[in-house]
Design a protein around this motif. Structure first.
Motif, short mmCIF file in Angstrom:
data_model
loop_
_atom_site.label_atom_id
_atom_site.label_comp_id
_atom_site.label_asym_id
_atom_site.label_seq_id
_atom_site.Cartn_x
_atom_site.Cartn_y
_atom_site.Cartn_z
N PHE A 158 0.83 -1.20 0.00
CA PHE A 158 0.00 0.00 0.00
C PHE A 158 0.86 1.25 0.00
CE2 PHE A 158 -2.13 3.33 2.56
CZ PHE A 158 -3.15 3.63 1.67
N SER A 159 0.53 2.20 -0.88
CA SER A 159 1.14 3.52 -0.92
C SER A 159 2.67 3.46 -0.96
CB SER A 159 0.68 4.35 0.30
OG SER A 159 1.01 5.71 0.15
N VAL A 160 3.20 2.71 -1.91
CA VAL A 160 4.64 2.50 -1.99
C VAL A 160 5.40 3.80 -2.20
CG1 VAL A 160 4.69 2.06 -4.49
CG2 VAL A 160 6.40 1.01 -3.00
N GLY A 161 4.77 4.78 -2.84
CA GLY A 161 5.44 6.04 -3.11
C GLY A 161 5.83 6.82 -1.87
N THR A 162 5.17 6.56 -0.74
CA THR A 162 5.51 7.26 0.50
C THR A 162 6.74 6.67 1.17
OG1 THR A 162 4.01 5.85 1.79
CG2 THR A 162 3.11 7.89 0.89
N SER A 163 7.19 5.52 0.70
CA SER A 163 8.34 4.86 1.33
C SER A 163 9.57 4.80 0.43
CB SER A 163 7.96 3.42 1.71
OG SER A 163 6.87 3.38 2.59
N VAL A 164 9.37 4.46 -0.83
CA VAL A 164 10.48 4.13 -1.70
C VAL A 164 11.10 5.34 -2.39
CG1 VAL A 164 11.11 2.89 -3.82
CG2 VAL A 164 9.71 1.77 -2.08
N SER A 218 0.32 -0.80 -5.73
CA SER A 218 0.51 0.65 -5.80
C SER A 218 1.69 1.01 -6.68
CB SER A 218 0.71 1.23 -4.39
OG SER A 218 1.92 0.75 -3.82
N ALA A 219 1.74 2.26 -7.08
CA ALA A 219 2.82 2.74 -7.95
C ALA A 219 2.99 4.24 -7.74
CB ALA A 219 2.51 2.44 -9.42
N ARG A 242 0.83 9.52 -7.69
CA ARG A 242 0.82 8.32 -6.86
C ARG A 242 -0.48 7.56 -7.05
NH1 ARG A 242 2.10 10.51 -1.56
NH2 ARG A 242 0.32 9.30 -0.86
N VAL A 243 -0.37 6.25 -7.13
CA VAL A 243 -1.52 5.35 -7.10
C VAL A 243 -1.34 4.50 -5.85
CG1 VAL A 243 -2.77 3.54 -8.29
CG2 VAL A 243 -1.61 5.32 -9.61
N ASP A 244 -2.10 4.79 -4.82
CA ASP A 244 -1.86 4.14 -3.53
C ASP A 244 -2.46 2.75 -3.43
OD1 ASP A 244 -0.36 6.21 -2.52
OD2 ASP A 244 -2.06 7.26 -1.64
N ASP A 245 -3.56 2.49 -4.17
CA ASP A 245 -4.20 1.18 -4.08
C ASP A 245 -5.06 0.97 -5.32
OD1 ASP A 245 -4.99 -1.29 -2.79
OD2 ASP A 245 -6.92 -0.34 -2.38
N ALA A 246 -4.69 0.00 -6.15
CA ALA A 246 -5.45 -0.25 -7.38
C ALA A 246 -5.18 -1.67 -7.86
CB ALA A 246 -5.06 0.75 -8.47
#
Length: 331
Positions: free
Chosen positions: A55-61, A194-195, A217-221
């Protein structure tokens, strides 16, 4: 009683185990994933993009700063590598020097995967020996691709090939093409969720709000890359919308029409894009053509008719009272 006596030594062992044995914490997201960091050789812009079954990988990576560099920190993610890596680059260290410093002080280096690119296009990548298979990375001219917990070991090579072969695409679309190639090669063994795509300028602007060229950001799809590509097309459409608005400010009505038409072609179902195209036509004394576009818009949502009544007051609709009445009567 015998059962408790059996469990006690095991519990005691767990409680007394050295803390250093824990290589990640609850605050470190398990962002097993694939990503790319890159520098546009034409503009100097920097990008980092990622997809994961998390979930919400953009906030971490993904981390980047205009004129500085970009960082992808993943696997058992150490989030601090993002801001700390950028700070090291900003202090004058190269990508490799920054990465070496981050890993030197990290007891969990064996489970980390990190990629850094600096503002000169130099890359440094680390795939820890205990990253979950299939894991690996591949560097190229001003880019690095990296992946872990993949279904196959072909993902990094597929990403690199796609990025290198799509030089005719705009930079952001070229980066997304690398992600799409990773998915086509099998992607994350767990699936997808996510992406994210972040592109920053080659040099800082007058304000930090100018530094991020693209931030999606796409947090959940169910299919995050398809959604990311859709958002990127929408972003391009609104670039034309913004250019159209600027043309309106400069009283360049033909220019505004061109930009609004370009936006509408990218997203023909978007009512707002059609609306401002119509208003620009009306301002160019092409009221019948404007009415033809506005009728279906008003039928779908009457609020656009109400908005039209308010435009003459602020100079955004420059028609006669008779023409305004005709426009508002559009069906």
């Amino acid at each position: 009683m015998k059962r408790l006596a059996f469990l006690f030594p095991l519990v005691l062992t767990l409680l007394t185990r050295p803390a250093a044995a824990q290589v990640y914490t609850a605050s470190d997201p398990l962002a097993h994933t694939y990503s790319i960091v890159a520098r546009d050789p034409q503009t100097g812009d920097l990008a980092v993009a990622v997809q994961s079954h998390w979930f919400s990988v953009g906030t971490s990576v993904s981390w980047a700063e205009a004129g500085v560099g970009a960082v992808a920190t993943q696997s058992f993610t150490n989030k601090s590598f993002g801001p700390r890596g950028l700070a090291l680059l900003k202090s004058g260290k190269s990508a490799q020097q920054a990465l070496d410093e981050l890993l030197r002080t990290d007891e969990g280096r064996d489970v980390r995967q990190v990629a850094i690119i600096d503002n000169q296009g130099r890359v440094a990548t680390h795939t820890g020996s205990k990253c979950i298979d299939m894991a690996g990375h591949q560097q190229g001219a001003q880019f690095s691709v990296q992946a872990n917990m993949m279904l196959t070991n072909t993902v990094p090579a597929a990403m690199a090939k796609a990025y290198e072969q799509n030089t005719k695409l705009p930079f952001a679309e070229r980066v997304v093409a690398a992600l799409e190639a990773a998915q086509a090669a099998g992607g994350d063994i767990r699936g997808r969720q996510s992406a994210a795509l972040l592109v920053v300028r080659a040099t800082p602007g007058a304000g930090v709000w100018e530094d991020r060229a693209i931030d999606l950001r796409v947090d959940d799809a169910a299919e995050p890359l398809k959604e990311l590509a859709r958002l990127l097309r929408l972003h391009r459409a609104y670039e034309h919308m913004n250019a159209g608005d600027l043309a309106v400010e400069k009283n360049d009505v033909p220019g505004a029409i061109r930009e609004y038409e370009a936006a509408e072609k990218l997203f023909p179902q978007n009512l707002e894009m059609k609306y401002w195209h119509a208003i620009s036509l009306a301002n160019k004394q092409q009221v019948p053509q404007a009415i033809k576009l506005l009728g279906p818009i008003f039928r779908q949502d009457a609020n656009w008719r109400t908005l039209t009544q308010r435009l003459p007051k602020v100079g955004l609709l420059t028609v006669s009272a008779t023409e305004l009445k005709q426009i508002l009567a559009a069906k």
